[in-house]
Design a protein around this motif. Structure first.
Motif, PDB file in Angstrom:
ATOM      1  N   LEU A  57       0.817  -1.218   0.000  1.00  0.00           N
ATOM      2  CA  LEU A  57       0.000   0.000   0.000  1.00  0.00           C
ATOM      3  C   LEU A  57       0.846   1.262   0.000  1.00  0.00           C
ATOM      4  O   LEU A  57       0.320   2.356  -0.227  1.00  0.00           O
ATOM      5  N   SER A  58       2.140   1.146   0.242  1.00  0.00           N
ATOM      6  CA  SER A  58       3.018   2.316   0.207  1.00  0.00           C
ATOM      7  C   SER A  58       3.427   2.677  -1.217  1.00  0.00           C
ATOM      8  O   SER A  58       4.094   3.691  -1.423  1.00  0.00           O
ATOM      9  N   TRP A  59       3.055   1.850  -2.194  1.00  0.00           N
ATOM     10  CA  TRP A  59       3.531   2.044  -3.560  1.00  0.00           C
ATOM     11  C   TRP A  59       2.842   3.169  -4.318  1.00  0.00           C
ATOM     12  O   TRP A  59       3.444   3.788  -5.190  1.00  0.00           O
ATOM     13  N   PRO A  60       1.561   3.521  -4.074  1.00  0.00           N
ATOM     14  CA  PRO A  60       0.888   4.517  -4.911  1.00  0.00           C
ATOM     15  C   PRO A  60       1.666   5.825  -5.054  1.00  0.00           C
ATOM     16  O   PRO A  60       2.475   6.188  -4.205  1.00  0.00           O
ATOM     17  N   TYR A  61       1.362   6.543  -6.141  1.00  0.00           N
ATOM     18  CA  TYR A  61       2.081   7.760  -6.493  1.00  0.00           C
ATOM     19  C   TYR A  61       1.821   8.886  -5.489  1.00  0.00           C
ATOM     20  O   TYR A  61       0.834   8.863  -4.769  1.00  0.00           O
ATOM     21  N   PRO A  62       2.714   9.878  -5.429  1.00  0.00           N
ATOM     22  CA  PRO A  62       2.517  10.999  -4.501  1.00  0.00           C
ATOM     23  C   PRO A  62       1.429  11.942  -5.006  1.00  0.00           C
ATOM     24  O   PRO A  62       0.877  11.752  -6.086  1.00  0.00           O
ATOM     25  N   GLU A  63       1.143  12.979  -4.225  1.00  0.00           N
ATOM     26  CA  GLU A  63       0.162  13.979  -4.634  1.00  0.00           C
ATOM     27  C   GLU A  63       0.621  14.661  -5.924  1.00  0.00           C
ATOM     28  O   GLU A  63       1.765  15.094  -6.043  1.00  0.00           O
ATOM     29  N   LEU A  64      -0.282  14.745  -6.903  1.00  0.00           N
ATOM     30  CA  LEU A  64       0.028  15.387  -8.178  1.00  0.00           C
ATOM     31  C   LEU A  64      -0.529  16.801  -8.171  1.00  0.00           C
ATOM     32  O   LEU A  64      -1.706  17.026  -7.877  1.00  0.00           O
ATOM     33  N   LEU A  65       0.327  17.769  -8.497  1.00  0.00           N
ATOM     34  CA  LEU A  65      -0.071  19.176  -8.455  1.00  0.00           C
ATOM     35  C   LEU A  65      -0.515  19.679  -9.822  1.00  0.00           C
ATOM     36  O   LEU A  65      -1.469  20.449  -9.932  1.00  0.00           O
ATOM     37  N   SER A  66       0.182  19.281 -10.862  1.00  0.00           N
ATOM     38  CA  SER A  66      -0.153  19.683 -12.230  1.00  0.00           C
ATOM     39  C   SER A  66       0.584  18.756 -13.185  1.00  0.00           C
ATOM     40  O   SER A  66       1.455  17.982 -12.767  1.00  0.00           O
ATOM     41  N   GLY A  67       0.219  18.828 -14.453  1.00  0.00           N
ATOM     42  CA  GLY A  67       0.845  17.947 -15.427  1.00  0.00           C
ATOM     43  C   GLY A  67       1.070  18.641 -16.754  1.00  0.00           C
ATOM     44  O   GLY A  67       0.585  19.754 -17.000  1.00  0.00           O
TER      45      GLY A  67
ATOM     46  N   THR B 137       6.420  13.108 -26.876  1.00  0.00           N
ATOM     47  CA  THR B 137       7.806  12.965 -26.418  1.00  0.00           C
ATOM     48  C   THR B 137       7.952  12.970 -24.901  1.00  0.00           C
ATOM     49  O   THR B 137       8.967  12.498 -24.382  1.00  0.00           O
ATOM     50  N   GLU B 138       6.945  13.481 -24.175  1.00  0.00           N
ATOM     51  CA  GLU B 138       7.079  13.517 -22.716  1.00  0.00           C
ATOM     52  C   GLU B 138       5.731  13.742 -22.056  1.00  0.00           C
ATOM     53  O   GLU B 138       4.892  14.492 -22.556  1.00  0.00           O
ATOM     54  N   VAL B 139       5.537  13.064 -20.927  1.00  0.00           N
ATOM     55  CA  VAL B 139       4.425  13.335 -20.028  1.00  0.00           C
ATOM     56  C   VAL B 139       5.035  13.540 -18.646  1.00  0.00           C
ATOM     57  O   VAL B 139       5.802  12.688 -18.175  1.00  0.00           O
ATOM     58  N   GLY B 140       4.724  14.653 -18.013  1.00  0.00           N
ATOM     59  CA  GLY B 140       5.322  14.961 -16.717  1.00  0.00           C
ATOM     60  C   GLY B 140       4.294  15.430 -15.710  1.00  0.00           C
ATOM     61  O   GLY B 140       3.249  15.975 -16.085  1.00  0.00           O
ATOM     62  N   PHE B 141       4.595  15.203 -14.426  1.00  0.00           N
ATOM     63  CA  PHE B 141       3.722  15.639 -13.342  1.00  0.00           C
ATOM     64  C   PHE B 141       4.557  16.321 -12.273  1.00  0.00           C
ATOM     65  O   PHE B 141       5.605  15.810 -11.874  1.00  0.00           O
ATOM     66  N   ASN B 142       4.091  17.460 -11.816  1.00  0.00           N
ATOM     67  CA  ASN B 142       4.729  18.157 -10.705  1.00  0.00           C
ATOM     68  C   ASN B 142       4.159  17.625  -9.393  1.00  0.00           C
ATOM     69  O   ASN B 142       2.936  17.546  -9.218  1.00  0.00           O
ATOM     70  N   THR B 143       5.051  17.235  -8.471  1.00  0.00           N
ATOM     71  CA  THR B 143       4.653  16.720  -7.163  1.00  0.00           C
ATOM     72  C   THR B 143       5.417  17.470  -6.087  1.00  0.00           C
ATOM     73  O   THR B 143       6.405  18.171  -6.385  1.00  0.00           O
TER      74      THR B 143
ATOM     75  N   SER C  83      -9.047  15.411 -16.492  1.00  0.00           N
ATOM     76  CA  SER C  83     -10.369  15.098 -15.961  1.00  0.00           C
ATOM     77  C   SER C  83     -10.312  13.992 -14.917  1.00  0.00           C
ATOM     78  O   SER C  83     -11.026  14.026 -13.920  1.00  0.00           O
ATOM     79  N   ARG C  84      -9.454  13.001 -15.110  1.00  0.00           N
ATOM     80  CA  ARG C  84      -9.398  11.872 -14.190  1.00  0.00           C
ATOM     81  C   ARG C  84      -8.634  12.212 -12.911  1.00  0.00           C
ATOM     82  O   ARG C  84      -8.974  11.728 -11.840  1.00  0.00           O
ATOM     83  N   LEU C  85      -7.602  13.047 -13.023  1.00  0.00           N
ATOM     84  CA  LEU C  85      -6.771  13.360 -11.862  1.00  0.00           C
ATOM     85  C   LEU C  85      -7.217  14.613 -11.129  1.00  0.00           C
ATOM     86  O   LEU C  85      -6.766  14.872 -10.016  1.00  0.00           O
ATOM     87  N   GLY C  86      -8.078  15.388 -11.760  1.00  0.00           N
ATOM     88  CA  GLY C  86      -8.558  16.610 -11.129  1.00  0.00           C
ATOM     89  C   GLY C  86      -7.497  17.689 -10.996  1.00  0.00           C
ATOM     90  O   GLY C  86      -7.524  18.475 -10.052  1.00  0.00           O
ATOM     91  N   ILE C  87      -6.556  17.730 -11.934  1.00  0.00           N
ATOM     92  CA  ILE C  87      -5.499  18.735 -11.925  1.00  0.00           C
ATOM     93  C   ILE C  87      -5.419  19.371 -13.311  1.00  0.00           C
ATOM     94  O   ILE C  87      -5.992  18.865 -14.284  1.00  0.00           O
ATOM     95  N   GLU C  88      -4.707  20.487 -13.406  1.00  0.00           N
ATOM     96  CA  GLU C  88      -4.488  21.119 -14.706  1.00  0.00           C
ATOM     97  C   GLU C  88      -3.367  20.376 -15.432  1.00  0.00           C
ATOM     98  O   GLU C  88      -2.268  20.208 -14.895  1.00  0.00           O
ATOM     99  N   VAL C  89      -3.660  19.929 -16.647  1.00  0.00           N
ATOM    100  CA  VAL C  89      -2.661  19.259 -17.470  1.00  0.00           C
ATOM    101  C   VAL C  89      -2.506  20.061 -18.766  1.00  0.00           C
ATOM    102  O   VAL C  89      -3.428  20.147 -19.569  1.00  0.00           O
ATOM    103  N   GLN C  90      -1.354  20.653 -18.930  1.00  0.00           N
ATOM    104  CA  GLN C  90      -1.093  21.536 -20.077  1.00  0.00           C
ATOM    105  C   GLN C  90      -0.659  20.723 -21.285  1.00  0.00           C
ATOM    106  O   GLN C  90       0.102  19.761 -21.175  1.00  0.00           O
TER     107      GLN C  90
END
Length: 286
Positions: free
Chosen positions: A169-179, A216-222, A199-206
């Motif tokens: 249960l410690s494996w899930p990803y950290p809090e995502l701020l934006s993408g 070429t890249e998908v990134g998330f700020n945490t 829409s699925r993560l409830g964050i702004e994804v540019q």
């Protein structure tokens, strides 16, 4: 409905379950898995409550294995709950004396037929979950390193015995701020992915542009830093995660043959595509 059985057997538990279903108006149906919880008396309440909550989405037969008084004579007590907190069934199995050392012999006859089995250790986990008698009957084995007094040591122990099907249960990803999704300008896949992720993560994804090829890249700020999956050459992707070594994996861009073949594997409505379109249309309207 709750049924208490003292000094009982698996046969009596089966009979009580059958009678309970009849009183509830029919046979139990729609159970998608059996969840075995290996815990103790002090921790069983929170674990069973969490399982009951999860059962609203994953109707299950929950078997809580609770060992008590190892020096007493062997005895099995059962508390059966049907239709109280949601779909599925919950059975608390309290095993006394030497019987607790052979919990698998009690659990095996109670596994719901023809459904997957998941074993969860919410507290102390065995050093090798896949070799544990209650782990061998399961397709998935779930531990929780955060519950250990020495979480890192526990993870290192689990790493030595890892087998496919193990997870923590410690494996899930950290809090995502934006993408951000980067791709060549005329790439509709990137537009759809950015809209769907947002829409699925409830964050702004540019949606940003790169020289390609393709995405070429998908990134998330945490809070820990930026997590990225980059594929500048269209063939090999690199996963970068703060505080962890980089990982590389072959991730070739697929051609039309592969794409149409995948579409023909699924003839049901593509709900993910519908969600992505709605999100894209909603974002364009703002």
């Amino acid at each position: 409905m709750t049924i208490d059985l003292t000094d009982t057997t698996t046969g009596a538990i089966h009979e009580a379950l059958t009678q309970a279903r009849r009183r509830m108006g029919g046979p139990a149906s729609g159970m998608v898995l059996t969840l075995i919880i290996v815990t103790d008396e002090a921790e069983q309440y929170d674990a069973v409550r969490a399982a009951s909550h999860a059962g609203r989405e994953h109707p299950s037969r929950v078997l809580a294995v609770i060992t008590r008084k190892p020096k007493s004579e062997s005895r099995l007590d059962a508390e059966i709950r049907v239709g109280e907190t949601g779909p599925g069934e919950t059975i608390l199995l309290r095993m006394y004396g030497p019987l607790g050392q052979h919990a698998d012999s009690v659990v095996a006859p109670l596994l719901a037929p023809d459904v997957p089995v998941v074993t969860w250790w919410p507290d102390d986990a065995p050093p090798s979950p896949s070799a544990d008698p209650l782990g061998t009957v399961a397709q998935r084995r779930v531990t929780d390193a955060a519950a250990s007094d020495t979480p890192k040591d526990m993870l290192l122990t689990l790493a030595k015995s890892y087998q496919p099907g193990d997870t923590d249960l410690s494996w899930p990803y950290p809090e995502l701020l934006s993408g951000e999704v980067l791709a060549e300008p005329a790439n509709p896949t990137a537009d759809l992915i950015a809209a769907w992720l947002g829409s699925r993560l409830g964050i702004e994804v540019q949606r940003s542009e790169s020289e390609g090829p393709g995405i070429t890249e998908v990134g998330f700020n945490t809070p820990e830093g930026k997590v990225t999956i980059s594929r500048p050459d269209g063939r090999t992707a690199t996963l970068s995660w703060p505080g962890r070594p980089e990982r590389r994996v072959a991730l070739h861009r697929r051609d039309t043959d592969d794409l149409i073949a995948e579409e023909l594997r699924r003839l049901e409505p593509d709900e993910a595509y519908a969600e992505a379109l709605r999100a894209l249309a909603g974002g364009s309207a703002q």
